[in-house]
Design a protein around this motif. Structure first.
Motif, mmCIF file in Angstrom:
data_model
loop_
_atom_site.group_PDB
_atom_site.id
_atom_site.type_symbol
_atom_site.label_atom_id
_atom_site.label_comp_id
_atom_site.label_asym_id
_atom_site.label_seq_id
_atom_site.Cartn_x
_atom_site.Cartn_y
_atom_site.Cartn_z
ATOM 1 N N PHE A 114 1.839 -51.450 -11.082
ATOM 2 C CA PHE A 114 1.954 -52.051 -12.420
ATOM 3 C C PHE A 114 2.611 -53.413 -12.326
ATOM 4 C CE2 PHE A 114 2.092 -47.546 -14.255
ATOM 5 C CZ PHE A 114 0.756 -47.584 -14.567
ATOM 6 N N LYS A 115 3.660 -53.488 -11.515
ATOM 7 C CA LYS A 115 4.391 -54.744 -11.410
ATOM 8 C C LYS A 115 3.493 -55.837 -10.837
ATOM 9 C CE LYS A 115 8.844 -56.607 -10.152
ATOM 10 N NZ LYS A 115 10.132 -56.356 -9.539
ATOM 11 N N LEU A 117 0.231 -56.020 -10.947
ATOM 12 C CA LEU A 117 -0.804 -56.410 -11.913
ATOM 13 C C LEU A 117 -0.202 -57.224 -13.055
ATOM 14 C CD1 LEU A 117 -2.898 -53.116 -12.141
ATOM 15 C CD2 LEU A 117 -3.441 -55.165 -10.843
ATOM 16 N N ALA A 118 0.991 -56.806 -13.510
ATOM 17 C CA ALA A 118 1.609 -57.500 -14.642
ATOM 18 C C ALA A 118 2.017 -58.912 -14.256
ATOM 19 C CB ALA A 118 2.816 -56.719 -15.144
ATOM 20 N N ALA A 156 -7.062 -45.838 -19.037
ATOM 21 C CA ALA A 156 -6.683 -45.740 -20.452
ATOM 22 C C ALA A 156 -6.078 -47.043 -20.962
ATOM 23 C CB ALA A 156 -5.705 -44.590 -20.642
ATOM 24 N N MET A 157 -5.489 -47.823 -20.061
ATOM 25 C CA MET A 157 -4.876 -49.094 -20.469
ATOM 26 C C MET A 157 -5.905 -50.224 -20.470
ATOM 27 S SD MET A 157 -1.567 -48.757 -21.006
ATOM 28 C CE MET A 157 -0.391 -49.947 -20.415
ATOM 29 N N GLY A 158 -7.131 -49.926 -20.095
ATOM 30 C CA GLY A 158 -8.175 -50.939 -20.134
ATOM 31 C C GLY A 158 -8.343 -51.728 -18.849
ATOM 32 N N GLU A 160 -9.900 -52.170 -15.264
ATOM 33 C CA GLU A 160 -11.027 -51.602 -14.536
ATOM 34 C C GLU A 160 -10.493 -50.864 -13.313
ATOM 35 O OE1 GLU A 160 -10.547 -54.780 -15.133
ATOM 36 O OE2 GLU A 160 -12.192 -55.576 -16.339
ATOM 37 N N ARG A 163 -10.173 -52.208 -9.596
ATOM 38 C CA ARG A 163 -9.185 -53.189 -9.144
ATOM 39 C C ARG A 163 -8.116 -52.593 -8.255
ATOM 40 N NH1 ARG A 163 -9.430 -58.104 -11.802
ATOM 41 N NH2 ARG A 163 -10.597 -58.072 -13.745
ATOM 42 N N LEU A 194 -7.707 -61.136 -13.779
ATOM 43 C CA LEU A 194 -7.084 -60.158 -14.682
ATOM 44 C C LEU A 194 -6.147 -60.849 -15.671
ATOM 45 C CD1 LEU A 194 -6.863 -57.093 -15.259
ATOM 46 C CD2 LEU A 194 -4.870 -57.055 -13.796
ATOM 47 N N TRP A 196 -2.967 -60.701 -16.566
ATOM 48 C CA TRP A 196 -2.429 -59.703 -17.479
ATOM 49 C C TRP A 196 -1.533 -60.301 -18.554
ATOM 50 C CZ3 TRP A 196 -4.338 -55.132 -18.336
ATOM 51 C CH2 TRP A 196 -3.658 -54.324 -19.231
ATOM 52 N N ARG A 198 -1.702 -62.778 -20.233
ATOM 53 C CA ARG A 198 -2.406 -63.333 -21.399
ATOM 54 C C ARG A 198 -2.551 -62.297 -22.499
ATOM 55 N NH1 ARG A 198 -7.386 -66.835 -21.304
ATOM 56 N NH2 ARG A 198 -6.481 -67.235 -23.312
ATOM 57 N N ASN A 199 -2.495 -61.026 -22.113
ATOM 58 C CA ASN A 199 -2.574 -59.977 -23.128
ATOM 59 C C ASN A 199 -1.350 -59.970 -24.038
ATOM 60 O OD1 ASN A 199 -5.064 -58.552 -22.486
ATOM 61 N ND2 ASN A 199 -4.066 -58.130 -20.533
ATOM 62 N N TRP A 200 -0.267 -60.576 -23.592
ATOM 63 C CA TRP A 200 0.961 -60.563 -24.390
ATOM 64 C C TRP A 200 1.021 -61.717 -25.376
ATOM 65 C CZ3 TRP A 200 4.277 -60.213 -19.328
ATOM 66 C CH2 TRP A 200 4.010 -58.986 -18.703
ATOM 67 N N GLU A 201 0.090 -62.637 -25.266
ATOM 68 C CA GLU A 201 0.144 -63.815 -26.126
ATOM 69 C C GLU A 201 -0.181 -63.448 -27.567
ATOM 70 O OE1 GLU A 201 -2.512 -66.699 -24.520
ATOM 71 O OE2 GLU A 201 -1.382 -66.868 -22.654
#
Lengths: 225, 336
Positions: A114-115, A117-118, A156-158, A160, A163, A194, A196, A198-201
């Protein structure tokens, strides 16, 4: 020439300032992003940060020159040695993987993935000894189960599921590891970046609304007695 | 001795934390004795304007519950940060998003569709498909509504937080311990979580043996044995990853821990820790069987592993379908 020192902020202001900076970073239009000037050590560091940050962003924006960033967690006893072997045997494989040596694939906690990817990785590879050949008897089976659990959650978190990959490579299988790496890089390249964070924007409306609250309160809330 | 100043505020949360403050019973009188309540919209009259006029850093303690979901909440978080000496993120919502944070698997558009569109979930009359707008022009001037965010953020992702108090809601004992620490000026180092540093398993009286499970059950599928560890019986009990402090309330009444106290110290990601622990007790080495056990037993991994901590997790939210969605202004005239 030294630039004038920045005014010191009171402790109470720092939180708000950090929030402002964070807000600005989210919605700042491109024209406002200027490279730092000057040549002191600190400025040089700022330059470096600026360069990497922006090259990362540009790279991430266009798929054409996209080079996937892959983090590889390789087990010390098999896969890391396979990578060593691939090196000494001059086997060519994609240079996109950043290898981190862990003592066992069972050491890889899902939070590592997770780290990665994030924080900007486009893909993650976990590699260990073949089932039944673990240096620590059966920890690679644990890796196998954690990987199944992790993939279930990532889907579940979207993210793919392609990856993130778990592969087995013994110390003698440099060629196999190289092939696995090539395959993962090719798949991730197809999927695209990915990015990632950018999903937080938030939409630029957020900053506008925050400013408006202040004006609105100043205008509307004074009631004449 | 002059009285301290106390503020309590409520952002994106259910309001249970406000009531939890009263669970300290008669000690609330002690609190009233020692603090002036300058701002507590739920219980006392007070206006934002009054807070805005206070000098910076003049509130001694602010207990802030709830996550940050709208621009108004973000403004209040920044305002109260500026006005408070000690800002405590109070309860699970402020510290890790909690149940409102689970909406991070959706975007604003999806949430608004669910609420305002005529559909199966809601039966609202909205033939023109109207949505709340940040600005509405009326003859008297402009009306403002806060902007709704795509992603719920925790308080410490928004402003600097001094302490956090875990729990959904925090236990009365912990609230009192925190207030005592503040009153007596025996505060832990900044950034600390006020609570125990161990897991719920440590407080749980159930018997534990070697864990090996072939199937995960959901709570309605079995009647668990009252003595043995619930995880051993195949129930997804979050006690292994959850901070202690509740005296294992749920396991004691034969119900698995759901993880409301959040991650223990040193855990970067609650769900990851739980996944790791659950995966290692699965009794199978066959990839297909492992997949079957996981998919059948845990149909909703995000809701199971991140029930209270999605906004605080390393990924924070699910992937947005199209990156950042920009709101399109609709003419307000359509509203009439």
């Amino acid at each position: 020439m030294r630039s004038p020192p920045r005014p010191r902020l009171r402790a109470a202001d720092r939180g708000a300032r950090a929030a402002r900076i964070a807000s600005a970073a989210v919605g700042a239009p491109q024209a406002l992003v200027r490279p730092p000037n000057g040549n002191s050590m600190r400025r040089r560091h700022a330059w470096k940060t600026f360069f990497y940050k922006n090259s990362w962003a540009d790279e991430a924006m266009s798929n054409e020159n996209f080079e996937p960033k892959i983090v590889g967690f390789l087990c010390n006893w098999c896969s890391y040695r396979a990578a060593d072997l691939a090196g000494s045997a001059r086997i060519k494989y994609a240079p996109n993987v950043r290898i981190i040596r862990v003592m066992c694939s069972g050491r890889v906690d899902p939070s590592f993935v997770f780290k990665a990817l994030a924080q900007g990785a486009d893909g993650v590879m976990i590699a260990g000894c073949h089932p039944g050949e673990c240096h620590y008897i059966e920890q690679n089976y644990k890796a196998m189960r954690r990987y199944a659990m992790l993939k279930h959650t990532l889907t579940a978190m979207g993210v793919e599921p392609e990856r993130v990959r778990l592969v087995w490579a013994s110390a003698a299988e440099g060629q196999l590891l190289a092939e696995h790496i090539d395959a993962l890089v090719a798949d991730v390249r197809k999927l695209g970046p990915l990015c990632w964070s950018r999903n937080w924007e938030e939409s630029p409306e957020r900053l506008k609304a925050l400013e408006e609250i202040v004006h609105e309160h100043a205008e509307a809330m004074e009631v004449q007695a | 001795m002059s009285k301290g100043k106390l503020a309590i505020y409520w952002a994106a949360s259910c309001g249970g934390c406000e009531i939890a403050v009263l669970a300290i019973d008669e000690k609330i009188l002690k609190v009233a004795e020692l603090f002036d309540i300058v701002f507590w919209p739920c219980a006392a009259d007070g206006k934002v304007r009054d807070v805005e006029k206070l000098p910076d850093g003049s509130i001694d303690v602010c207990l802030f519950n709830g996550g940050i979901r709208t621009s108004e909440q973000e403004y209040m978080a920044q305002l109260l940060r500026r006005k408070s000496k000690v800002l405590v993120s109070f309860g699970s919502c402020a510290s890790e998003g909690c149940i409102p944070g689970l909406s991070n698997v959706n975007t604003k558009r999806e949430i608004f569709d669910a609420v305002y569109k005529q559909g199966e979930m809601t039966h609202c009359e909205n033939p023109q498909d109207l949505r709340p707008q940040p600005h509405t022009k009326v003859p008297e001037g402009t009306l403002y509504l806060p902007v709704f965010y795509d992603t719920l953020r925790t308080l410490d992702q928004t402003v600097e937080v001094d302490y956090s108090l875990p729990g959904c809601p925090p236990e009365a004992e912990n609230i009192w311990a925190a207030l005592t620490a503040i009153i007596e000026n025996k505060l832990p180092p900044k950034g600390a979580v006020i609570g125990r540093n161990t897991t719920v398993c440590d407080e749980c009286p159930r018997k534990r043996n070697e864990k090996k499970i072939k199937k995960f059950y959901r709570t309605w599928q079995i009647q668990p044995d009252e003595e043995t560890c619930l995880l051993e019986q195949g129930l997804v009990c979050c006690g292994v990853a959850t901070r202690a402090g509740c005296k294992a309330l749920c396991p004691q009444v034969n119900s698995p821990c759901i993880g409301c106290h959040g991650a223990n110290d040193g855990v970067a990601d609650f769900g990851a820790r739980l996944m790791s622990a659950l995966a290692s007790v699965i009794d199978s080495n066959d990839p297909e069987e492992i997949d079957r056990i996981i998919h059948e037993g845990i149909p909703d991994p995000v809701g199971t592993f991140y029930r209270f901590s999605l906004a605080r997790s390393l990924l924070r939210r699910s992937k947005k379908p199209n990156g950042v969605e920009v709101e399109v202004h609709r003419p307000a005239a359509a509203a009439r």
